[in-house]
Design a protein around this motif. Structure first.
Motif, PDB file in Angstrom:
ATOM      1  N   UNK A 149       0.703  -1.108   0.168  1.00  0.00           N
ATOM      2  CA  UNK A 149       0.068  -0.067  -0.081  1.00  0.00           C
ATOM      3  C   UNK A 149       0.901   1.518  -0.039  1.00  0.00           C
ATOM      4  N   UNK A 150       1.835   1.130   0.725  1.00  0.00           N
ATOM      5  CA  UNK A 150       2.786   2.279   0.742  1.00  0.00           C
ATOM      6  C   UNK A 150       3.530   2.523  -0.644  1.00  0.00           C
ATOM      7  N   UNK A 151       4.063   1.451  -1.313  1.00  0.00           N
ATOM      8  CA  UNK A 151       4.300   1.729  -2.852  1.00  0.00           C
ATOM      9  C   UNK A 151       3.112   2.212  -3.781  1.00  0.00           C
ATOM     10  N   UNK A 152       2.088   1.804  -3.533  1.00  0.00           N
ATOM     11  CA  UNK A 152       0.944   2.272  -4.398  1.00  0.00           C
ATOM     12  C   UNK A 152       0.826   3.779  -4.290  1.00  0.00           C
ATOM     13  N   UNK A 153       0.795   4.189  -2.757  1.00  0.00           N
ATOM     14  CA  UNK A 153       0.461   5.418  -2.533  1.00  0.00           C
ATOM     15  C   UNK A 153       1.738   6.447  -3.073  1.00  0.00           C
ATOM     16  N   UNK A 154       3.040   5.891  -2.861  1.00  0.00           N
ATOM     17  CA  UNK A 154       4.131   6.523  -3.369  1.00  0.00           C
ATOM     18  C   UNK A 154       4.236   6.742  -4.831  1.00  0.00           C
ATOM     19  N   UNK A 155       3.724   5.777  -5.535  1.00  0.00           N
ATOM     20  CA  UNK A 155       3.524   5.796  -6.913  1.00  0.00           C
ATOM     21  C   UNK A 155       2.486   6.690  -7.549  1.00  0.00           C
ATOM     22  N   UNK A 156       1.737   6.805  -6.680  1.00  0.00           N
ATOM     23  CA  UNK A 156       0.373   7.846  -7.058  1.00  0.00           C
ATOM     24  C   UNK A 156       0.876   9.349  -6.968  1.00  0.00           C
ATOM     25  N   UNK A 157       1.642   9.521  -5.642  1.00  0.00           N
ATOM     26  CA  UNK A 157       2.199  10.761  -5.483  1.00  0.00           C
ATOM     27  C   UNK A 157       2.986  11.228  -6.723  1.00  0.00           C
ATOM     28  N   UNK A 158       3.897  10.252  -6.921  1.00  0.00           N
ATOM     29  CA  UNK A 158       4.941  10.607  -8.161  1.00  0.00           C
ATOM     30  C   UNK A 158       4.185  10.975  -9.465  1.00  0.00           C
ATOM     31  N   UNK A 159       3.047  10.280  -9.704  1.00  0.00           N
ATOM     32  CA  UNK A 159       2.351  10.415 -10.852  1.00  0.00           C
ATOM     33  C   UNK A 159       1.601  11.911 -10.685  1.00  0.00           C
ATOM     34  N   UNK A 160       1.103  12.219  -9.488  1.00  0.00           N
ATOM     35  CA  UNK A 160       0.513  13.496  -9.611  1.00  0.00           C
ATOM     36  C   UNK A 160       1.682  14.622  -9.569  1.00  0.00           C
ATOM     37  N   UNK A 161       2.708  14.476  -8.855  1.00  0.00           N
ATOM     38  CA  UNK A 161       3.782  15.375  -9.123  1.00  0.00           C
ATOM     39  C   UNK A 161       4.228  15.748 -10.432  1.00  0.00           C
ATOM     40  N   UNK A 162       4.454  14.604 -11.211  1.00  0.00           N
ATOM     41  CA  UNK A 162       4.630  14.709 -12.581  1.00  0.00           C
ATOM     42  C   UNK A 162       3.921  15.411 -13.517  1.00  0.00           C
ATOM     43  N   UNK A 163       2.295  15.248 -13.180  1.00  0.00           N
ATOM     44  CA  UNK A 163       1.492  16.299 -13.746  1.00  0.00           C
ATOM     45  C   UNK A 163       1.518  17.541 -13.531  1.00  0.00           C
ATOM     46  N   UNK A 223       4.130  19.159 -12.242  1.00  0.00           N
ATOM     47  CA  UNK A 223       5.274  19.777 -12.934  1.00  0.00           C
ATOM     48  C   UNK A 223       5.206  19.989 -14.445  1.00  0.00           C
ATOM     49  N   UNK A 224       4.540  18.985 -15.275  1.00  0.00           N
ATOM     50  CA  UNK A 224       4.143  19.319 -16.549  1.00  0.00           C
ATOM     51  C   UNK A 224       3.401  20.568 -16.745  1.00  0.00           C
ATOM     52  N   UNK A 225       2.367  20.630 -15.886  1.00  0.00           N
ATOM     53  CA  UNK A 225       1.520  21.816 -15.961  1.00  0.00           C
ATOM     54  C   UNK A 225       2.332  22.961 -15.741  1.00  0.00           C
ATOM     55  N   UNK A 226       2.984  23.155 -14.643  1.00  0.00           N
ATOM     56  CA  UNK A 226       3.937  24.300 -14.335  1.00  0.00           C
ATOM     57  C   UNK A 226       4.841  24.825 -15.281  1.00  0.00           C
ATOM     58  N   UNK A 227       5.336  23.781 -15.992  1.00  0.00           N
ATOM     59  CA  UNK A 227       6.631  24.004 -17.172  1.00  0.00           C
ATOM     60  C   UNK A 227       5.906  24.455 -18.326  1.00  0.00           C
ATOM     61  N   UNK A 228       4.294  24.231 -18.658  1.00  0.00           N
ATOM     62  CA  UNK A 228       3.863  24.419 -19.775  1.00  0.00           C
ATOM     63  C   UNK A 228       3.472  25.796 -19.709  1.00  0.00           C
ATOM     64  N   UNK A 229       3.284  26.530 -18.603  1.00  0.00           N
ATOM     65  CA  UNK A 229       3.071  27.929 -18.226  1.00  0.00           C
ATOM     66  C   UNK A 229       3.661  28.756 -19.098  1.00  0.00           C
ATOM     67  N   UNK A 230       3.169  30.254 -19.721  1.00  0.00           N
ATOM     68  CA  UNK A 230       4.020  31.028 -20.186  1.00  0.00           C
ATOM     69  C   UNK A 230       4.686  32.030 -19.108  1.00  0.00           C
ATOM     70  N   UNK A 231       4.025  32.226 -17.985  1.00  0.00           N
ATOM     71  CA  UNK A 231       4.435  33.069 -16.928  1.00  0.00           C
ATOM     72  C   UNK A 231       5.592  32.195 -16.128  1.00  0.00           C
ATOM     73  N   UNK A 232       6.349  32.997 -15.429  1.00  0.00           N
ATOM     74  CA  UNK A 232       7.487  32.340 -14.781  1.00  0.00           C
ATOM     75  C   UNK A 232       6.714  32.063 -13.259  1.00  0.00           C
ATOM     76  N   UNK A 233       7.031  30.953 -12.566  1.00  0.00           N
ATOM     77  CA  UNK A 233       6.364  30.682 -11.128  1.00  0.00           C
ATOM     78  C   UNK A 233       7.601  30.200 -10.337  1.00  0.00           C
ATOM     79  N   UNK A 234       7.601  31.130  -9.117  1.00  0.00           N
ATOM     80  CA  UNK A 234       8.467  30.664  -8.036  1.00  0.00           C
ATOM     81  C   UNK A 234       7.730  30.693  -6.706  1.00  0.00           C
ATOM     82  N   UNK A 235       8.211  29.602  -5.973  1.00  0.00           N
ATOM     83  CA  UNK A 235       7.829  29.732  -4.516  1.00  0.00           C
ATOM     84  C   UNK A 235       8.951  29.519  -3.709  1.00  0.00           C
ATOM     85  N   UNK A 236       9.043  30.381  -2.464  1.00  0.00           N
ATOM     86  CA  UNK A 236      10.153  30.407  -1.859  1.00  0.00           C
ATOM     87  C   UNK A 236       9.736  30.370  -0.306  1.00  0.00           C
TER      88      UNK A 236
END
Length: 296
Positions: A51-65, A67-80
């Motif tokens: 179950x931990x592996x399935x949760x981590x894989x789901x989190x990786x998939x959500x993070x990848x989506x 990140x892809x959405x953020x990189x597709x944006x025209x405007x620059x984004x930065x969080x500090x």
């Protein structure tokens, strides 16, 4: 002794599996023969690992989506965070700032931007959103608009960080300047024919012109100046249509041969007055075109 060794073997297997899970191998399971009591415990451990592996894989998939959405944006984004350490950023930001900013970098050390430094400190101190513009800080002639907003994960907790949205408005500002120059030039051009028309009309109204030939010349000048006004107004309307991407309803099919002949005919008097000979030749079949005939 046999039971003790069996328990010892099971504990070693559990320890090894726990160490692998802590190292990132979340799907590790234990395969070992043991009594019923330990078997229930091992089954629960294996279930937890899967179950931990399935949760981590789901989190990786959500993070990848994300990140892809953020990189597709025209405007620059930065969080500090409040200390200026990067939490995340997208590719557009690095391109705009001409920097290779990465997670856990210090904005203060890598960017050395007086504008962003002031904005971080102000948002941290006040907890309010702010906006600033700065030209040429990262590239010569580049105009950037910065939006800084506070990030709160929980209302009961303090400030989590600062989110920047960066827009490159260099081209927008140039277009605004061109628009301003155009309006200023057109306003100046409009005054000339209007002044001329009003002057000649006033002369005619007062009866100062009794010579029919001179009257006809004055009326001809008024007609020419009216045509100039019409052309200027059409230019303004054309600019408005281009900016609003309005549909051109004056399109039709016409012959480019006929259009060229008409243009030559209209220009002949002016060209002859300047000693210029205009010649028009067409080889091949006539070419039909669909579009705005007057603009062509």
């Amino acid at each position: 002794l046999v039971v003790f060794r069996q328990y010892q073997k099971t504990i070693h297997a559990l320890t090894d599996s726990a160490e692998e899970i802590s190292a990132g191998n979340y799907g590790r399971t234990i395969l070992i023969e043991c009594d019923d009591e330990m078997r229930d415990f091992i089954n629960a451990f294996n279930q937890m690992s899967m179950e931990l592996q399935a949760t981590v894989e789901e989190l990786h998939g959500q993070n990848a989506k994300l990140e892809a959405s953020l990189n597709a944006m025209v405007n620059g984004l930065l969080a500090v965070d409040p200390e200026g350490v990067v939490l995340f950023q997208n590719q557009s930001l690095n391109q705009m700032l001409n920097k290779n900013l990465e997670v856990e970098d210090s904005v203060y050390q890598v960017l050395r931007s007086n504008t962003m430094n002031r904005m971080i400190l102000q948002v941290v101190q006040t907890g309010e959103s702010i906006q600033m513009e700065h030209e040429g800080e990262f590239r010569q002639g580049q105009l950037l608009r910065f939006f800084a907003n506070p990030i709160y994960l929980d209302e009961d907790e303090g400030l989590y960080g600062v989110l920047f949205v960066v827009q490159d408005i260099t081209s927008i500002r140039k277009l605004e300047e061109m628009r301003s120059d155009f309006i200023a030039n057109v306003s100046h051009e409009l005054k000339t024919p209007i002044t001329s028309i009003r002057g000649f009309i006033e002369t005619i109204r007062t009866g100062a012109v009794e010579d029919p030939e001179k009257m006809d010349r004055f009326l001809h000048i008024i007609d020419q100046e009216s045509e100039r006004l019409y052309i200027l107004v059409q230019d303004i309307l054309s600019l408005s249509e281009i900016e609003t991407m309005a549909q051109d309803t004056a399109q039709q099919s016409f012959s480019l041969n006929d259009l060229c002949e008409e243009a030559i005919h209209l220009l002949q008097p002016a060209s002859q007055a300047k000693g210029i000979v205009l010649d028009y030749q067409w080889k091949g079949e006539a070419l039909d075109y669909f579009g705005n005939r007057d603009r062509i």
